[in-house]
Motif scaffolding. Structure first.
Motif, mmCIF file in Angstrom:
data_model
loop_
_atom_site.group_PDB
_atom_site.id
_atom_site.type_symbol
_atom_site.label_atom_id
_atom_site.label_comp_id
_atom_site.label_asym_id
_atom_site.label_seq_id
_atom_site.Cartn_x
_atom_site.Cartn_y
_atom_site.Cartn_z
ATOM 1 N N ASN A 135 0.841 -1.191 0.000
ATOM 2 C CA ASN A 135 0.000 0.000 0.000
ATOM 3 C C ASN A 135 0.876 1.240 0.000
ATOM 4 N N GLY A 160 0.511 5.711 -0.040
ATOM 5 C CA GLY A 160 -0.451 6.787 0.126
ATOM 6 C C GLY A 160 0.195 8.137 0.259
ATOM 7 N N ALA A 202 -4.897 10.240 0.651
ATOM 8 C CA ALA A 202 -5.349 9.164 -0.222
ATOM 9 C C ALA A 202 -4.362 8.016 -0.162
ATOM 10 N N SER A 203 -4.836 6.820 -0.515
ATOM 11 C CA SER A 203 -3.946 5.659 -0.574
ATOM 12 C C SER A 203 -4.412 4.722 -1.678
ATOM 13 N N ASN A 205 -3.819 0.464 -3.069
ATOM 14 C CA ASN A 205 -3.188 -0.840 -2.921
ATOM 15 C C ASN A 205 -2.302 -1.111 -4.124
ATOM 16 N N THR A 211 -6.989 -0.744 -5.423
ATOM 17 C CA THR A 211 -8.080 -0.163 -4.643
ATOM 18 C C THR A 211 -7.626 1.143 -4.012
ATOM 19 N N THR A 212 -8.470 2.160 -4.146
ATOM 20 C CA THR A 212 -8.120 3.472 -3.638
ATOM 21 C C THR A 212 -8.990 3.869 -2.460
ATOM 22 N N ASN A 213 -8.426 4.702 -1.630
ATOM 23 C CA ASN A 213 -9.157 5.300 -0.517
ATOM 24 C C ASN A 213 -8.809 6.772 -0.449
ATOM 25 N N TYR A 214 -9.776 7.573 -0.065
ATOM 26 C CA TYR A 214 -9.566 9.007 0.058
ATOM 27 C C TYR A 214 -10.029 9.471 1.427
ATOM 28 N N ASP A 274 -12.030 11.094 4.308
ATOM 29 C CA ASP A 274 -13.481 11.114 4.417
ATOM 30 C C ASP A 274 -14.085 12.484 4.155
ATOM 31 N N LYS A 306 -12.098 14.855 -1.993
ATOM 32 C CA LYS A 306 -12.892 14.008 -2.870
ATOM 33 C C LYS A 306 -13.376 14.790 -4.078
#
Length: 119
Positions: A33, A35, A49-50, A52, A57-60, A62, A67
């Motif tokens: 991972n 980020g 943000a990150s 995989n 797979t991304t995450n931002y 909250d 976003k």
């Protein structure tokens, strides 16, 4: 060991765009991972943000602060992660850090790159 080197920071006008890069070298096969975090003056470092490394797979964060404006992506061949930042706001001004996470709870940080947004 893994080395992370960020680049792409600089001065941008509000509403403009920048793309940050984070190049990884060393034992990158161990990482799963990567980020971006940022730290503004007088504030704590915060997650942005990150992504995989394998599945993408991304995450931002909250909050609505990033976003829809920021996009994280990766190039597995170049071992590089990018952060495309659009519609920049003065609140985006911070030092942006790249973080890599490896198996065995190993965490690596880059040296940071400054992003300055002029209003």
């Amino acid at each position: 060991q893994v080395q992370l080197v960020e680049s792409g920071g600089g001065l941008v006008q509000a509403g403009g765009s920048l793309r940050l890069s984070c190049a990884a070298s060393g034992r990158t096969f161990n990482m799963y991972n990567m980020g971006w975090f940022r730290q503004a003056p007088g504030k704590e470092r915060e997650f942005v943000a990150s992504i995989n490394w394998s599945g993408g797979t991304t995450n931002y964060a909250d909050s609505d602060s990033v976003k829809g404006r920021f996009t994280i992506s990766r190039d597995n061949v170049k071992n590089t992660v990018y952060l495309q930042m659009n519609s920049q706001k003065p609140d985006d001004m911070a030092v942006y850090y790249c973080r890599g996470v490896g198996y065995g709870a190993l965490v690596y940080w880059g040296q940071g790159t400054q992003v300055t947004v002029s209003s």
